[in-house]
Design an enzyme around this catalytic site. Sequence first.
Site, PDB file in Angstrom:
ATOM      1  N   TYR A 131       0.608  -1.285  -0.044  1.00  0.00           N
ATOM      2  CA  TYR A 131       0.081  -0.004   0.041  1.00  0.00           C
ATOM      3  C   TYR A 131       0.981   1.150  -0.159  1.00  0.00           C
ATOM      4  O   TYR A 131       0.247   2.575  -0.192  1.00  0.00           O
ATOM      5  CB  TYR A 131      -0.826   0.076   1.270  1.00  0.00           C
ATOM      6  CG  TYR A 131      -1.902  -1.016   1.479  1.00  0.00           C
ATOM      7  CD1 TYR A 131      -2.958  -1.167   0.520  1.00  0.00           C
ATOM      8  CD2 TYR A 131      -1.681  -2.312   2.282  1.00  0.00           C
ATOM      9  CE1 TYR A 131      -4.033  -2.137   0.642  1.00  0.00           C
ATOM     10  CE2 TYR A 131      -2.623  -3.262   2.328  1.00  0.00           C
ATOM     11  CZ  TYR A 131      -3.607  -3.245   1.650  1.00  0.00           C
ATOM     12  OH  TYR A 131      -4.418  -4.304   1.531  1.00  0.00           O
ATOM     13  N   HIS A 139      -4.266   6.646  -0.998  1.00  0.00           N
ATOM     14  CA  HIS A 139      -4.838   6.678   0.426  1.00  0.00           C
ATOM     15  C   HIS A 139      -3.777   6.781   1.593  1.00  0.00           C
ATOM     16  O   HIS A 139      -4.139   6.960   2.766  1.00  0.00           O
ATOM     17  CB  HIS A 139      -5.577   5.280   0.617  1.00  0.00           C
ATOM     18  CG  HIS A 139      -6.776   5.146   1.377  1.00  0.00           C
ATOM     19  ND1 HIS A 139      -7.670   6.207   1.708  1.00  0.00           N
ATOM     20  CD2 HIS A 139      -7.246   4.207   1.910  1.00  0.00           C
ATOM     21  CE1 HIS A 139      -8.478   5.880   2.657  1.00  0.00           C
ATOM     22  NE2 HIS A 139      -8.523   4.691   2.722  1.00  0.00           N
ATOM     23  N   ASN A 162      -9.333   1.417   8.734  1.00  0.00           N
ATOM     24  CA  ASN A 162     -10.706   1.102   9.071  1.00  0.00           C
ATOM     25  C   ASN A 162     -10.556   1.330  10.823  1.00  0.00           C
ATOM     26  O   ASN A 162     -11.565   1.494  11.430  1.00  0.00           O
ATOM     27  CB  ASN A 162     -11.472  -0.040   8.892  1.00  0.00           C
ATOM     28  CG  ASN A 162     -11.491  -0.346   7.357  1.00  0.00           C
ATOM     29  OD1 ASN A 162     -11.075   0.632   6.685  1.00  0.00           O
ATOM     30  ND2 ASN A 162     -12.261  -1.266   7.053  1.00  0.00           N
ATOM     31  N   ASP A 184      -5.957  11.626   3.117  1.00  0.00           N
ATOM     32  CA  ASP A 184      -6.259  11.952   1.813  1.00  0.00           C
ATOM     33  C   ASP A 184      -8.078  12.226   1.714  1.00  0.00           C
ATOM     34  O   ASP A 184      -8.475  12.015   2.612  1.00  0.00           O
ATOM     35  CB  ASP A 184      -6.171  10.601   0.985  1.00  0.00           C
ATOM     36  CG  ASP A 184      -7.055   9.362   1.550  1.00  0.00           C
ATOM     37  OD1 ASP A 184      -6.923   9.142   2.729  1.00  0.00           O
ATOM     38  OD2 ASP A 184      -7.915   8.996   0.947  1.00  0.00           O
ATOM     39  N   ASN A 187     -13.240   6.201   6.288  1.00  0.00           N
ATOM     40  CA  ASN A 187     -13.049   5.270   7.436  1.00  0.00           C
ATOM     41  C   ASN A 187     -12.207   5.430   8.586  1.00  0.00           C
ATOM     42  O   ASN A 187     -12.423   5.245   9.496  1.00  0.00           O
ATOM     43  CB  ASN A 187     -12.777   3.786   6.833  1.00  0.00           C
ATOM     44  CG  ASN A 187     -14.088   3.445   6.028  1.00  0.00           C
ATOM     45  OD1 ASN A 187     -15.257   3.808   6.307  1.00  0.00           O
ATOM     46  ND2 ASN A 187     -13.846   2.585   5.083  1.00  0.00           N
TER      47      ASN A 187
END
Length: 196
Positions: free
Chosen positions: A14, A19, A66, A91, A112
């Site tokens: 990631y 994000h 989350n 973001d 989230n």
Amino acid sequence: MWLLVGLGNPGQKYADNRHNIGFMAVDAIARAHGFPDFRTKFQGLLTEGRIGGEKVALFKPQTYMNESGLAVGAAAKFFKVTPNRILVFHDELDLAASKLRIKLGGGHAGHNGLRSIDSHLGRADYMRVRLGIGHPGDKDRVHGHVLGDFSKDEQKWVDAMMKSIPDHVGLILSGKENDFMSKVASDLQPPKEQSV
């Protein structure tokens, strides 16, 4: 003490996602201000140092987006920081790519990470630095956009922003949020064509 939080997802997979621009901002601040290496604490990565005269903890939750609030809640409790001393870099879909805004409190707009922080702090009146990643224009493409990597073209403004944020972050800590936004916006302006 200030708690500066970058939001993102842990792991190499990631690392370059849109994000994860919150992680990128906190990493850039740590490098530019000579903070020690991050260490594992409160289900996140933490480093402490000074910016100007202010004591600052930089923090990257490692709980996945989350559940960011689990880690942020634990760090905030440990450092006994009040929400007005918590600054969250994240973001923002509803802001054009390369734009930046500071906002105190407000809703989570479906983010989230913010939703989780609101829930674990039991309040939403902390400060957010909204880092615009732009909207793909179609809600069905949002997931892929957010979890996609920045393009080569986008990387230019991302690099410029990651240089500018650490240069001016001290302005936020001294209550000059508008000056901070102006300086970053100015740094990200394309160079003017020289007229002959």
